[in-house]
Design an enzyme around this catalytic site. Structure first.
Site, PDB file in Angstrom:
ATOM      1  N   ASP A  12      66.193 -23.378  13.526  1.00 38.70           N
ATOM      2  CA  ASP A  12      64.570 -22.752  12.112  1.00 38.70           C
ATOM      3  C   ASP A  12      64.592 -20.960  13.163  1.00 38.70           C
ATOM      4  O   ASP A  12      64.798 -20.666  14.200  1.00 38.70           O
ATOM      5  CB  ASP A  12      63.802 -23.950  12.862  1.00 38.70           C
ATOM      6  CG  ASP A  12      62.693 -23.955  12.891  1.00 38.70           C
ATOM      7  OD1 ASP A  12      62.623 -23.289  11.385  1.00 38.70           O
ATOM      8  OD2 ASP A  12      62.045 -24.664  13.137  1.00 38.70           O
ATOM      9  N   HIS A  29      66.669 -15.448   5.887  1.00 38.01           N
ATOM     10  CA  HIS A  29      67.417 -16.250   5.372  1.00 38.01           C
ATOM     11  C   HIS A  29      68.910 -15.798   5.356  1.00 38.01           C
ATOM     12  O   HIS A  29      69.478 -15.695   6.073  1.00 38.01           O
ATOM     13  CB  HIS A  29      66.779 -16.914   4.440  1.00 38.01           C
ATOM     14  CG  HIS A  29      65.962 -17.444   4.081  1.00 38.01           C
ATOM     15  ND1 HIS A  29      65.826 -18.620   5.324  1.00 38.01           N
ATOM     16  CD2 HIS A  29      65.368 -17.866   3.152  1.00 38.01           C
ATOM     17  CE1 HIS A  29      64.469 -19.218   5.320  1.00 38.01           C
ATOM     18  NE2 HIS A  29      64.116 -18.941   3.934  1.00 38.01           N
ATOM     19  N   ARG A  63      59.646 -26.372  -1.157  1.00 40.29           N
ATOM     20  CA  ARG A  63      59.074 -24.848  -0.651  1.00 40.29           C
ATOM     21  C   ARG A  63      59.046 -24.475  -1.647  1.00 40.29           C
ATOM     22  O   ARG A  63      59.896 -25.590  -3.264  1.00 40.29           O
ATOM     23  CB  ARG A  63      60.183 -24.626  -0.334  1.00 40.29           C
ATOM     24  CG  ARG A  63      60.214 -24.964   1.208  1.00 40.29           C
ATOM     25  CD  ARG A  63      61.214 -24.070   2.486  1.00 40.29           C
ATOM     26  NE  ARG A  63      61.048 -24.662   3.595  1.00 40.29           N
ATOM     27  CZ  ARG A  63      61.570 -23.770   4.989  1.00 40.29           C
ATOM     28  NH1 ARG A  63      61.683 -22.242   4.545  1.00 40.29           N
ATOM     29  NH2 ARG A  63      61.509 -24.293   5.874  1.00 40.29           N
ATOM     30  N   LEU A 123      88.179 -26.910  13.336  1.00 41.08           N
ATOM     31  CA  LEU A 123      86.046 -27.460  13.378  1.00 41.08           C
ATOM     32  C   LEU A 123      86.085 -28.218  12.519  1.00 41.08           C
ATOM     33  O   LEU A 123      86.787 -27.678  11.029  1.00 41.08           O
ATOM     34  CB  LEU A 123      85.553 -26.048  14.041  1.00 41.08           C
ATOM     35  CG  LEU A 123      84.474 -26.578  13.792  1.00 41.08           C
ATOM     36  CD1 LEU A 123      83.522 -26.921  14.649  1.00 41.08           C
ATOM     37  CD2 LEU A 123      83.573 -25.280  13.599  1.00 41.08           C
TER      38      LEU A 123
HETATM   39  C1  FPP Z   1      64.776 -22.499   8.906  1.00 42.44           C
HETATM   40  O1  FPP Z   1      63.391 -21.384   8.998  1.00 42.44           O
HETATM   41  C2  FPP Z   1      66.232 -22.149   8.257  1.00 42.44           C
HETATM   42  C3  FPP Z   1      65.936 -23.216   6.813  1.00 42.44           C
HETATM   43  C4  FPP Z   1      65.087 -23.825   5.515  1.00 42.44           C
HETATM   44  C5  FPP Z   1      67.256 -22.862   6.094  1.00 42.44           C
HETATM   45  C6  FPP Z   1      68.867 -22.699   7.580  1.00 42.44           C
HETATM   46  C7  FPP Z   1      68.841 -21.992   6.285  1.00 42.44           C
HETATM   47  C8  FPP Z   1      69.658 -20.408   6.815  1.00 42.44           C
HETATM   48  C9  FPP Z   1      70.286 -20.158   8.015  1.00 42.44           C
HETATM   49  C10 FPP Z   1      70.618 -20.002   5.922  1.00 42.44           C
HETATM   50  C11 FPP Z   1      71.496 -20.856   4.743  1.00 42.44           C
HETATM   51  C12 FPP Z   1      72.503 -21.222   5.531  1.00 42.44           C
HETATM   52  C13 FPP Z   1      73.645 -21.087   4.630  1.00 42.44           C
HETATM   53  C14 FPP Z   1      74.874 -22.669   5.623  1.00 42.44           C
HETATM   54  C15 FPP Z   1      74.220 -20.716   3.882  1.00 42.44           C
HETATM   55  P1  FPP Z   1      62.126 -21.195   8.459  1.00 42.44           P
HETATM   56  O2  FPP Z   1      62.293 -20.752   6.590  1.00 42.44           O
HETATM   57  O3  FPP Z   1      61.857 -22.572   7.856  1.00 42.44           O
HETATM   58  O4  FPP Z   1      61.754 -20.448   9.462  1.00 42.44           O
HETATM   59  P2  FPP Z   1      59.639 -20.601   9.590  1.00 42.44           P
HETATM   60  O5  FPP Z   1      59.745 -22.179  10.306  1.00 42.44           O
HETATM   61  O6  FPP Z   1      60.169 -19.652  10.700  1.00 42.44           O
HETATM   62  O7  FPP Z   1      59.311 -20.220   8.125  1.00 42.44           O
END
Ligand code: FPP
Length: 236
Positions: A12, A29, A63, A123
């Protein structure tokens, strides 16, 4: 000391990481995907058996469309680029979640990477995509009932065997980055006895060193699984 067999991570804070720098959320991201590869390699290195990463929740479908499209594109790139890492380190890749909602191109790519890595013995990397814990439980209960079992014969083991994570040990440790302290529908069934570790670090800043520190913090926890610990004085 024991390394947790199964670690789950709620990744997150990508959006906040970008906003703090005046960048578009997509940059957060992108940086987040780099951390995925780094932490996966670190988990392999220390002998974690299963790593479950919460990459896209069922709720994330609401989203804005451009953000969903960035995340799907990043996922495609990840699936193409990280196959090398998977083969080099004998990582078995699998997706947990409601695949029906994923674009068909991504479903095909996932199937391809799952098949390629099926016989890898290192893994197990479980990527939670279009995933919701409640959705998984409902799907598992439906599958259990349609297997012909009578409702009053349903057991925890029977439901467990129909979860997306069937055959995989429950998570020992769940890490959430970004300072939020909630599960957000991640591995609800499986996390009954997991230890939780919350860090203020935003996911794009979560390094290998902090991951190893989290494993150390896990090792000094006292897990009792509802029993009394050793060295406890008698009740009467
Ligand atoms: C949360 O940050 C993260 C996500 C919704 C997506 C997580 C995705 C990745 C790390 C990249 C894609 C993953 C792979 C395996 C290719 P947020 O957008 O909710 O951040 P915020 O809470 O600060 O708005």
């Amino acid at each position: 000391m024991a390394i947790p067999k199964h670690v789950g991570i709620i990744m997150d804070g990508n959006g906040r990481w970008a906003e703090l720098r005046g960048l578009p959320r997509s940059e957060g991201h992108k940086r987040g995907v780099e951390r995925v590869s780094e932490i996966t390699a670190a988990a392999c290195g220390v002998g974690v058996k299963v790593l479950s990463l919460y990459a896209f929740s069922i709720e994330n479908w609401s989203r804005p469309a451009p953000e969903i499209s960035v995340l799907m594109k990043l996922l495609e790139t990840f699936l193409v680029n990280d196959v090398n890492l998977f083969m080099e380190k004998s990582i078995k890749f699998r997706v947990i979640g409601n695949r029906d909602k994923l674009p068909s191109k991504i479903r095909t790519m996932i199937g391809h990477v799952e098949n390629m890595t099926l016989d890898n013995s290192g893994l197990l990397l479980q990527c939670a995509l279009s995933y919701g814990g409640r959705d998984e439980i409902v799907r598992a209960v439906k599958k259990t009932l349609s297997s012909g079992i009578a409702p009053d014969e349903i057991t925890e083991d029977a439901v467990n065997s129909h979860m997306d994570t069937s055959g995989v040990p429950d998570p020992d440790l769940i890490i959430r980055t970004s300072g939020e302290q909630r599960l957000s529908n991640f591995l609800l069934w499986q996390s009954a006895y997991a230890e939780f570790l919350f860090t203020n670090t935003l996911w794009p800043d979560f390094t290998r060193e902090e991951f190893l520190e989290a494993l150390y913090q896990f090792q000094i926890r006292d897990r009792r699984f509802g029993k009394v610990g050793s060295g406890v004085t008698k009740c009467s």
